[in-house]
Design a protein around this motif. Structure first.
Motif, PDB file in Angstrom:
ATOM      1  N   THR A 185      24.446  57.485  -0.953  1.00  0.00           N
ATOM      2  CA  THR A 185      25.894  57.660  -1.037  1.00  0.00           C
ATOM      3  C   THR A 185      26.621  56.702  -0.095  1.00  0.00           C
ATOM      4  O   THR A 185      27.564  56.009  -0.492  1.00  0.00           O
ATOM      5  N   GLU A 186      26.181  56.656   1.148  1.00  0.00           N
ATOM      6  CA  GLU A 186      26.874  55.810   2.127  1.00  0.00           C
ATOM      7  C   GLU A 186      26.735  54.329   1.794  1.00  0.00           C
ATOM      8  O   GLU A 186      27.653  53.544   2.031  1.00  0.00           O
TER       9      GLU A 186
ATOM     10  N   ARG B 156      29.667  67.159  -8.068  1.00  0.00           N
ATOM     11  CA  ARG B 156      29.932  66.978  -6.640  1.00  0.00           C
ATOM     12  C   ARG B 156      30.804  65.732  -6.514  1.00  0.00           C
ATOM     13  O   ARG B 156      30.507  64.700  -7.133  1.00  0.00           O
TER      14      ARG B 156
ATOM     15  N   ASN C 273      32.596  63.056  -3.822  1.00  0.00           N
ATOM     16  CA  ASN C 273      32.735  62.543  -2.454  1.00  0.00           C
ATOM     17  C   ASN C 273      33.925  61.595  -2.403  1.00  0.00           C
ATOM     18  O   ASN C 273      34.098  60.778  -3.310  1.00  0.00           O
TER      19      ASN C 273
ATOM     20  N   ARG D 232      36.170  58.795   0.085  1.00  0.00           N
ATOM     21  CA  ARG D 232      36.301  58.005   1.299  1.00  0.00           C
ATOM     22  C   ARG D 232      37.645  57.300   1.234  1.00  0.00           C
ATOM     23  O   ARG D 232      38.166  57.050   0.138  1.00  0.00           O
TER      24      ARG D 232
ATOM     25  N   ALA E 225      40.658  66.464  -0.958  1.00  0.00           N
ATOM     26  CA  ALA E 225      39.523  67.367  -1.160  1.00  0.00           C
ATOM     27  C   ALA E 225      39.974  68.823  -1.069  1.00  0.00           C
ATOM     28  O   ALA E 225      39.508  69.684  -1.815  1.00  0.00           O
TER      29      ALA E 225
ATOM     30  N   GLY F 261      36.885  68.120   4.857  1.00  0.00           N
ATOM     31  CA  GLY F 261      36.124  67.138   5.629  1.00  0.00           C
ATOM     32  C   GLY F 261      36.984  66.469   6.665  1.00  0.00           C
ATOM     33  O   GLY F 261      37.582  67.153   7.494  1.00  0.00           O
TER      34      GLY F 261
ATOM     35  N   ALA G 220      36.967  60.801   5.177  1.00  0.00           N
ATOM     36  CA  ALA G 220      35.709  61.111   4.470  1.00  0.00           C
ATOM     37  C   ALA G 220      35.690  62.598   4.167  1.00  0.00           C
ATOM     38  O   ALA G 220      35.840  63.423   5.069  1.00  0.00           O
ATOM     39  N   SER G 221      35.521  62.938   2.883  1.00  0.00           N
ATOM     40  CA  SER G 221      35.538  64.368   2.531  1.00  0.00           C
ATOM     41  C   SER G 221      34.781  64.579   1.233  1.00  0.00           C
ATOM     42  O   SER G 221      34.280  63.624   0.632  1.00  0.00           O
ATOM     43  N   GLY G 222      34.719  65.826   0.799  1.00  0.00           N
ATOM     44  CA  GLY G 222      34.014  66.116  -0.447  1.00  0.00           C
ATOM     45  C   GLY G 222      34.346  67.494  -0.968  1.00  0.00           C
ATOM     46  O   GLY G 222      34.941  68.315  -0.274  1.00  0.00           O
ATOM     47  N   THR G 223      33.951  67.707  -2.226  1.00  0.00           N
ATOM     48  CA  THR G 223      34.128  69.035  -2.824  1.00  0.00           C
ATOM     49  C   THR G 223      33.177  69.188  -4.009  1.00  0.00           C
ATOM     50  O   THR G 223      32.584  68.197  -4.463  1.00  0.00           O
ATOM     51  N   SER G 224      33.026  70.410  -4.472  1.00  0.00           N
ATOM     52  CA  SER G 224      32.258  70.670  -5.693  1.00  0.00           C
ATOM     53  C   SER G 224      33.191  71.283  -6.719  1.00  0.00           C
ATOM     54  O   SER G 224      34.050  72.093  -6.371  1.00  0.00           O
TER      55      SER G 224
END
Ligand SMILES: [Mn+2]
Length: 304
Positions: A219-220, A247, A249, A251, A262, A269, A273-277
């Protein structure tokens, strides 16, 4: 008891191990217990062999939860936290839910490792092993000192840590030379499929088949390549998890607050940088996420 979030990376492991070594130096007994096994690229970290993935019924005076915005981010360890009399939450996520008895949350810190560094400074305990762990955590969470969280304090800390004869070259090589050929080919496919909205400065990719768990942080790497796109400011990876689950992500180069993005979708996050489902298929996810970011960035332009 020391723990951190699922999907272990440099800051989770670096802050845990530095905390472990700090407590040992103070004559305390400590155990690190994680949901996930340690990715091989991080097995060079000092004392990494003490990390446990199972624990018997054991009581603890204190549980230190590092780099977790919420206790559920500890995975299966969450159910074990009741074995501790007192919970301490040490974190730098702006979305932190203040779930513990003592909550030390500093969104201005680059990393949880930077916060553990402050404890080392206060107790005047530092050595090569602790410095290696902290360097790794700060290095990974600042994207190798390139993200917006790279403050003068980060460089002050690096200046101090480098006095302990740690090797930035060795640490970089350990973290960044674990890519398998199949991972690299997969990354190439994702890059090939990138979608770009030049007007709204959004760059994203849809990924139908995420490869089986790799120790390498794909991912990164994908994000670091996406960041090369001229004028892009928001980067999104939408990964299919199952038929009706994705999922996502996020940035950002710092202008757009992706924690807020997010959060709108039930995640969180950091600002950059963050995320969610999401419970939807990948096409629906693309439509709602990208159109939301378009509206959100346009709204911000008007309000300027
Ligand atoms: Mn972190």
């Amino acid at each position: 008891l020391i723990t951190a979030h699922i999907n272990l990376e440099g800051d989770a492991l670096g802050s845990e191990l530095a905390m472990y070594l700090l407590l040992k130096s103070m004559g305390k007994k400590a155990t690190i217990y994680n949901n996930d096994t340690t990715p091989s690229i991080y097995r060079f970290l000092p004392s990494v062999e003490v990390i446990k993935n199972t624990l018997r019924n054991q009581r603890f005076d204190v549980a230190l939860i590092l780099d977790c915005s919420d206790s559920s981010r500890t995975g299966k360890v969450k159910d074990y936290l009741s074995h501790a009399d007192y919970l301490v939450n040490i974190d730098h996520h702006i979305s932190n839910t203040f779930f513990a008895d003592l909550n030390w949350v500093n969104p201005k810190a680059s990393s949880a490792s930077e916060m553990v560094y402050a404890l080392c400074k206060h107790t005047e305990i530092m050595n090569k092993d602790i410095a290696t762990c902290l360097y790794t955590g700060i290095f990974t969470d600042t994207g190798g000192f390139t993200y917006i969280n790279t403050s003068s304090e980060v460089h002050r800390i690096m200046y101090h840590l480098l006095h302990y004869k740690i090797s930035p070259k060795d640490i970089y090589t350990k973290i960044h030379s674990g890519c398998r050929l199949q991972d690299l080919k997969f990354i190439a496919e994702v890059i090939h499929s990138l979608r770009i909205d030049q007007r709204n400065r959004i760059c994203w990719a849809l990924i139908e088949h995420w490869p089986k768990k790799s120790d390498f942080d794909i991912t990164e790497i994908i994000f670091s390549i996406m960041r090369l796109v001229k004028n892009a400011g928001v980067f999104v990876l939408i990964k299919k998890v199952s038929r009706n689950k994705v999922r996502v992500n996020f940035r950002s180069n710092g202008r757009v607050d992706v924690n807020k993005v997010a959060k709108f979708f039930g995640g969180g996050g950091h600002k950059s940088a963050s995320g969610t489902s999401l419970e939807m298929n990948i096409a629906q996810a693309e439509k709602s996420v990208i159109s939301f970011i378009r509206r959100y960035t346009n709204g911000r332009k008007k309000n300027r």
